[in-house]
Scaffold this active site. Structure first.
Site, PDB file in Angstrom:
ATOM      1  N   HIS A 119      39.746  37.455  44.378  1.00 23.48           N
ATOM      2  CA  HIS A 119      40.360  37.960  43.135  1.00 23.48           C
ATOM      3  C   HIS A 119      41.619  38.786  43.402  1.00 23.48           C
ATOM      4  O   HIS A 119      41.556  40.029  43.376  1.00 23.48           O
ATOM      5  CB  HIS A 119      39.342  38.840  42.395  1.00 23.48           C
ATOM      6  CG  HIS A 119      38.237  38.085  41.750  1.00 23.48           C
ATOM      7  ND1 HIS A 119      38.248  37.730  40.421  1.00 23.48           N
ATOM      8  CD2 HIS A 119      37.095  37.596  42.256  1.00 23.48           C
ATOM      9  CE1 HIS A 119      37.149  37.060  40.133  1.00 23.48           C
ATOM     10  NE2 HIS A 119      36.422  36.963  41.226  1.00 23.48           N
ATOM     11  N   GLU A 136      43.924  39.479  41.479  1.00 21.49           N
ATOM     12  CA  GLU A 136      44.290  40.284  40.298  1.00 21.49           C
ATOM     13  C   GLU A 136      43.674  41.680  40.391  1.00 21.49           C
ATOM     14  O   GLU A 136      44.054  42.569  39.643  1.00 21.49           O
ATOM     15  CB  GLU A 136      43.885  39.561  39.001  1.00 21.49           C
ATOM     16  CG  GLU A 136      42.419  39.622  38.614  1.00 21.49           C
ATOM     17  CD  GLU A 136      41.534  38.629  39.376  1.00 21.49           C
ATOM     18  OE1 GLU A 136      42.010  38.030  40.372  1.00 21.49           O
ATOM     19  OE2 GLU A 136      40.364  38.477  38.987  1.00 21.49           O
ATOM     20  N   CYS A 190      38.144  31.645  41.906  1.00 24.14           N
ATOM     21  CA  CYS A 190      36.695  31.828  41.940  1.00 24.14           C
ATOM     22  C   CYS A 190      36.025  30.863  40.953  1.00 24.14           C
ATOM     23  O   CYS A 190      36.030  29.657  41.197  1.00 24.14           O
ATOM     24  CB  CYS A 190      36.403  33.287  41.649  1.00 24.14           C
ATOM     25  SG  CYS A 190      35.148  33.915  42.718  1.00 24.14           S
TER      26      CYS A 190
HETATM   27  N1  GLN Z   1      29.480  32.932  40.936  1.00 31.46           N
HETATM   28  C1  GLN Z   1      30.424  32.504  39.947  1.00 31.46           C
HETATM   29  C2  GLN Z   1      30.237  31.029  39.589  1.00 31.46           C
HETATM   30  O1  GLN Z   1      29.514  30.342  40.231  1.00 31.46           O
HETATM   31  C3  GLN Z   1      31.839  32.744  40.406  1.00 31.46           C
HETATM   32  C4  GLN Z   1      32.075  34.228  40.616  1.00 31.46           C
HETATM   33  C5  GLN Z   1      33.457  34.700  40.292  1.00 31.46           C
HETATM   34  O2  GLN Z   1      34.223  34.047  39.582  1.00 31.46           O
HETATM   35  N2  GLN Z   1      33.751  35.878  40.770  1.00 31.46           N
HETATM   36  O3  GLN Z   1      30.820  30.567  38.687  1.00 31.46           O
END
Ligand code: GLN
Length: 192
Positions: free
Chosen positions: A171, A173, A77
């Site tokens: 995610h 995890e 992410c």
């Molecule tokens: N929206 C976050 C970003 O742009 C990422 C979200 C996340 O890591 N769950 O960094």
């Protein structure tokens, strides 16, 4: 074998738990000296713009950039955003370790967080779908010729691999399965 977890901000601790379940030791990475002796590194989810700011503030940027160019790394992410070659919406600096283009917060407000089964591609080792937890997730909009897609959601890549690097927009995890952490551990073992 010791695996690092970037620990400036975000969803850090659940990765340590997953690795512990697999019998693997981990170290939280907050300073350049913490990179010494690591077999690989997890860059967790969180807020990529905040991580970027803290990486530069703590003097970790250059050492981490070198580390991710050589060693196995898994960006999740916000971590995937940090590893991507191009970041848009808005444009943002990155470590440029993977030949992918990524769009931040691409699922929009009404759908900021959701859970869905993910489809394995023929490059993944089995046919079982896995659970994907998406939290204000980015989308991988471009993949270079050396990038393999491991899982998709609605036909778009959500987990990809380029050599010893992984990027996922969800995610694992936060899901029960240890399978993806196991896969990353294997990548680290193979590169020792
Ligand atoms: N929206 C976050 C970003 O742009 C990422 C979200 C996340 O890591 N769950 O960094």
């Amino acid at each position: 074998m010791l695996i690092g977890i970037l620990a400036l901000q975000g969803a850090v601790d659940p990765h340590g738990e997953k690795l512990k379940n697999l019998g693997i030791e981990s170290r939280l990475v907050k300073h350049p000296k913490d990179l010494t002796g690591l077999a690989g590194m997890i860059l967790p989810g969180g807020e990529s713009s905040t991580m970027l700011h803290l990486l530069k503030l703590r003097g970790l940027w250059d050492d981490l950039k070198l580390f991710v160019s050589e060693k196995p790394c898994w960006g999740l992410c916000a971590g995937a955003i940090l590893l991507a070659n191009e970041v848009t919406s808005p444009n943002q600096d990155s470590l440029k370790a993977m030949d992918i283009g990524i769009v931040r917060n691409a699922y929009g407000r009404q759908n900021e967080s959701f859970v869905s089964p993910l489809k394995p591609s023929s490059d993944w080792m089995d046919l079982e779908s896995i659970e994907g937890v998406f939290i204000r997730a980015p989308k991988i909009k471009r993949t270079g010729s050396q990038v393999k897609t491991l899982f998709t959601f609605e036909g778009e890549p959500v987990m990809v691999q380029e050599g010893n690097k992984l990027a996922s927009t969800f995610h694992p995890e936060l899901s029960e399965s240890n399978k993806l952490h196991q896969y990353f551990v294997k990548l680290c073992q193979e590169s020792l």
